[in-house]
Design a protein around this motif. Structure first.
Motif, mmCIF file in Angstrom:
data_model
loop_
_atom_site.group_PDB
_atom_site.id
_atom_site.type_symbol
_atom_site.label_atom_id
_atom_site.label_comp_id
_atom_site.label_asym_id
_atom_site.label_seq_id
_atom_site.Cartn_x
_atom_site.Cartn_y
_atom_site.Cartn_z
ATOM 1 N N ALA A 1 0.842 -1.192 0.000
ATOM 2 C CA ALA A 1 0.000 0.000 0.000
ATOM 3 C C ALA A 1 0.882 1.249 0.000
ATOM 4 O O ALA A 1 1.851 1.336 0.764
ATOM 5 N N TRP A 2 0.534 2.189 -0.850
ATOM 6 C CA TRP A 2 1.281 3.446 -0.949
ATOM 7 C C TRP A 2 0.345 4.607 -0.638
ATOM 8 O O TRP A 2 -0.795 4.643 -1.085
ATOM 9 N N PHE A 3 0.871 5.560 0.120
ATOM 10 C CA PHE A 3 0.124 6.761 0.469
ATOM 11 C C PHE A 3 0.761 7.948 -0.253
ATOM 12 O O PHE A 3 1.924 8.275 -0.022
ATOM 13 N N LEU A 4 -0.004 8.574 -1.126
ATOM 14 C CA LEU A 4 0.447 9.770 -1.831
ATOM 15 C C LEU A 4 -0.192 10.960 -1.133
ATOM 16 O O LEU A 4 -1.399 11.187 -1.253
ATOM 17 N N LEU A 5 0.622 11.705 -0.384
ATOM 18 C CA LEU A 5 0.083 12.771 0.457
ATOM 19 C C LEU A 5 0.410 14.143 -0.108
ATOM 20 O O LEU A 5 1.576 14.517 -0.245
ATOM 21 N N ASP A 6 -0.640 14.876 -0.444
ATOM 22 C CA ASP A 6 -0.527 16.279 -0.836
ATOM 23 C C ASP A 6 -0.487 17.098 0.446
ATOM 24 O O ASP A 6 -1.471 17.175 1.181
ATOM 25 N N LEU A 7 0.663 17.704 0.722
ATOM 26 C CA LEU A 7 0.841 18.507 1.940
ATOM 27 C C LEU A 7 1.138 19.954 1.579
ATOM 28 O O LEU A 7 1.889 20.642 2.269
ATOM 29 N N SER A 8 0.543 20.418 0.496
ATOM 30 C CA SER A 8 0.713 21.799 0.049
ATOM 31 C C SER A 8 -0.036 22.754 0.981
ATOM 32 O O SER A 8 -0.819 22.315 1.833
ATOM 33 N N PRO A 9 0.183 24.073 0.868
ATOM 34 C CA PRO A 9 -0.392 25.012 1.835
ATOM 35 C C PRO A 9 -1.896 24.911 2.042
ATOM 36 O O PRO A 9 -2.375 25.017 3.174
ATOM 37 N N SER A 10 -2.676 24.691 0.979
ATOM 38 C CA SER A 10 -4.128 24.687 1.136
ATOM 39 C C SER A 10 -4.618 23.547 2.017
ATOM 40 O O SER A 10 -5.671 23.644 2.642
ATOM 41 N N VAL A 11 -3.856 22.452 2.102
ATOM 42 C CA VAL A 11 -4.280 21.303 2.899
ATOM 43 C C VAL A 11 -4.169 21.595 4.390
ATOM 44 O O VAL A 11 -4.785 20.919 5.213
ATOM 45 N N HIS A 12 -3.442 22.624 4.755
ATOM 46 C CA HIS A 12 -3.227 22.934 6.172
ATOM 47 C C HIS A 12 -4.290 23.872 6.735
ATOM 48 O O HIS A 12 -4.143 24.374 7.840
ATOM 49 N N PHE A 13 -5.355 24.072 5.974
ATOM 50 C CA PHE A 13 -6.454 24.898 6.465
ATOM 51 C C PHE A 13 -7.422 24.063 7.282
ATOM 52 O O PHE A 13 -7.708 22.910 6.967
ATOM 53 N N GLY A 14 -7.955 24.657 8.338
ATOM 54 C CA GLY A 14 -8.995 24.019 9.131
ATOM 55 C C GLY A 14 -9.776 25.060 9.890
ATOM 56 O O GLY A 14 -9.188 25.877 10.605
ATOM 57 N N LEU B 1 6.220 3.288 -8.543
ATOM 58 C CA LEU B 1 5.506 2.054 -8.227
ATOM 59 C C LEU B 1 5.611 1.082 -9.403
ATOM 60 O O LEU B 1 4.995 1.294 -10.453
ATOM 61 N N LYS B 2 6.389 0.027 -9.213
ATOM 62 C CA LYS B 2 6.605 -0.961 -10.276
ATOM 63 C C LYS B 2 5.629 -2.126 -10.175
ATOM 64 O O LYS B 2 5.199 -2.672 -11.174
ATOM 65 N N ARG B 3 5.302 -2.531 -8.953
ATOM 66 C CA ARG B 3 4.408 -3.660 -8.729
ATOM 67 C C ARG B 3 3.001 -3.150 -8.435
ATOM 68 O O ARG B 3 2.817 -2.099 -7.814
ATOM 69 N N ARG B 4 2.005 -3.901 -8.905
ATOM 70 C CA ARG B 4 0.630 -3.504 -8.651
ATOM 71 C C ARG B 4 0.402 -3.354 -7.152
ATOM 72 O O ARG B 4 0.724 -4.248 -6.370
ATOM 73 N N SER B 5 -0.180 -2.232 -6.749
ATOM 74 C CA SER B 5 -0.330 -1.897 -5.337
ATOM 75 C C SER B 5 -1.686 -1.269 -5.088
ATOM 76 O O SER B 5 -2.415 -0.918 -6.011
ATOM 77 N N MET B 6 -1.990 -1.128 -3.805
ATOM 78 C CA MET B 6 -3.120 -0.309 -3.401
ATOM 79 C C MET B 6 -2.597 1.088 -3.122
ATOM 80 O O MET B 6 -1.625 1.259 -2.382
ATOM 81 N N VAL B 7 -3.213 2.090 -3.722
ATOM 82 C CA VAL B 7 -2.705 3.453 -3.659
ATOM 83 C C VAL B 7 -3.776 4.375 -3.087
ATOM 84 O O VAL B 7 -4.906 4.415 -3.591
ATOM 85 N N PHE B 8 -3.422 5.102 -2.036
ATOM 86 C CA PHE B 8 -4.298 6.108 -1.445
ATOM 87 C C PHE B 8 -3.767 7.490 -1.827
ATOM 88 O O PHE B 8 -2.621 7.821 -1.504
ATOM 89 N N VAL B 9 -4.581 8.267 -2.512
ATOM 90 C CA VAL B 9 -4.209 9.632 -2.888
ATOM 91 C C VAL B 9 -4.953 10.575 -1.963
ATOM 92 O O VAL B 9 -6.175 10.725 -2.059
ATOM 93 N N LEU B 10 -4.225 11.213 -1.040
ATOM 94 C CA LEU B 10 -4.846 12.115 -0.070
ATOM 95 C C LEU B 10 -4.573 13.553 -0.476
ATOM 96 O O LEU B 10 -3.428 14.004 -0.495
ATOM 97 N N SER B 11 -5.634 14.290 -0.777
ATOM 98 C CA SER B 11 -5.490 15.662 -1.247
ATOM 99 C C SER B 11 -6.813 16.387 -1.117
ATOM 100 O O SER B 11 -7.880 15.759 -1.044
ATOM 101 N N ASP B 12 -6.756 17.724 -1.104
ATOM 102 C CA ASP B 12 -7.989 18.509 -1.204
ATOM 103 C C ASP B 12 -8.286 18.847 -2.667
ATOM 104 O O ASP B 12 -9.306 19.458 -2.962
ATOM 105 N N PHE B 13 -7.357 18.468 -3.566
ATOM 106 C CA PHE B 13 -7.502 18.664 -5.007
ATOM 107 C C PHE B 13 -7.624 20.136 -5.383
ATOM 108 O O PHE B 13 -8.171 20.456 -6.439
#
Length: 328
Positions: free
Chosen positions: A99-112, A195-207
């Motif tokens: 499992a791979w986690f692709l984390l978008d940690l750009s400035p907009s994601v730090h809003f709450g 990612l060379k081998r088939r995996s489960m991928v989580f893309v975390l972002s506010d897009f």
């Protein structure tokens, strides 16, 4: 721009943006998640983690005729062309999931706008899912994006690997010091190369990103099982009547004072948010990925269980489903 602007975070939000409480290290954060979230998940799911994470091996087990609601990604087009009848591939299930986690940690994601930022929710989600997988012997890895892909953590198994990931997330540099502008496509292209081998991928972002991310996301989904975890804050969808407030574009830093008492302004803001929502849903549907929408004020365990139930109900449907928000 109104469609990307967000109100400035409340005091103390920056301290929580890393995902940890003030003074909390990776061990303490992971232990808190194990007690507050994982124990509840174990009870609700009765330990059946495979309802959420079903491995898919690379060894072809069989071919059979296509049936209604089969995943179109499993169609074997070569056999289909020869026999003039759609056929789908069936694989030997793989016990070892990468499992791979692709984390978008750009400035907009730090809003709450509430007690947690979008980044904090995303990091807690990562910690819970990574630990859930790792304790069954599966491997987890990550790509972290700020203004570029600056960290690649190779996939390994074990609790120490999860702690390493959490520590890297906690020790991230201040997002406000990063160059402005998010290109989510760079994170996705980095995953395609890594990612060379088939995996489960989580893309975390506010897009909140420059256009062009849907195509590489679709390419990634052809090679891997991709789950888009869309992070959002309720204040990004609709502004309450707060009087005069400063609104800041999280990506450019541009500030503007607005009168939220004006019904016309609130309606224009909500209209821009609806247009962006429609564009986002279209992009995710075109990419053919399952989507979990995770709000900054939502109970994490309840959101995961809701998504598990959706995947269970739609296990025979083609990809592209979107988990509805609560009370939707």
């Amino acid at each position: 721009m109104v469609d990307r602007a967000t109100a400035s975070p409340a005091p103390g939000a920056a301290a929580a943006a890393s995902g940890a409480l003030p003074g909390e290290n990776a061990e303490a954060l992971l232990r808190r998640l194990e007690w507050s979230v994982l124990r509840r998940l174990d009870g609700w799911l009765q330990g059946d983690y495979r309802t959420l994470f079903r491995g898919e091996g690379l060894d072809l087990a069989d071919l059979r005729e296509y049936q209604h609601h089969d995943d179109v990604r499993r169609i074997d087009w070569n056999v289909t062309a020869r026999l003039q009848q759609p056929y789908v591939r069936e694989y030997t299930e793989d016990r070892d999931i990468a499992a791979w986690f692709l984390l978008d940690l750009s400035p907009s994601v730090h809003f709450g706008s509430r007690r947690r930022s979008k980044a904090q929710v995303g990091i807690e989600f990562t910690g819970v899912i990574a630990r859930l997988l790792a304790r069954r012997g599966n491997r987890v890895g990550a790509l972290l994006y700020g203004d570029r892909v600056d960290t690649v953590l190779p996939a390994r198994s074990g609790r120490m690997q999860v702690l390493e990931l959490m520590q890297r997330l906690i020790n991230r540099p201040d997002a406000s010091a990063m160059p402005q502008g998010t290109k989510l496509s760079e994170l996705l292209q980095g995953a395609l190369q890594q990612l060379k081998r088939r995996s489960m991928v989580f893309v975390l972002s506010d897009f909140f990103s420059e256009p062009g991310w849907s195509e590489p996301l679709a390419t990634l989904a052809l090679r891997h099982e991709v789950i888009a975890v869309r992070l959002y804050d309720p204040l990004e969808l609709e502004l309450p009547d707060l009087g005069l407030v400063y609104i800041q574009d999280a990506e450019t830093g541009e500030q503007l004072m607005v009168d939220t008492h004006s019904r016309g302004f609130r309606q224009r803001f909500a209209g821009a948010a609806r247009r962006r929502e429609a564009e986002l849903r279209t992009g995710l549907a075109q990419a053919g990925v399952d989507t979990l929408e995770l709000a900054s004020d939502e109970d994490l365990a309840a959101a995961i269980v809701r998504f598990v139930h959706l995947r269970r109900q739609r296990s025979r449907l083609a990809a592209g489903s979107v988990a509805p928000r609560p009370n939707a």
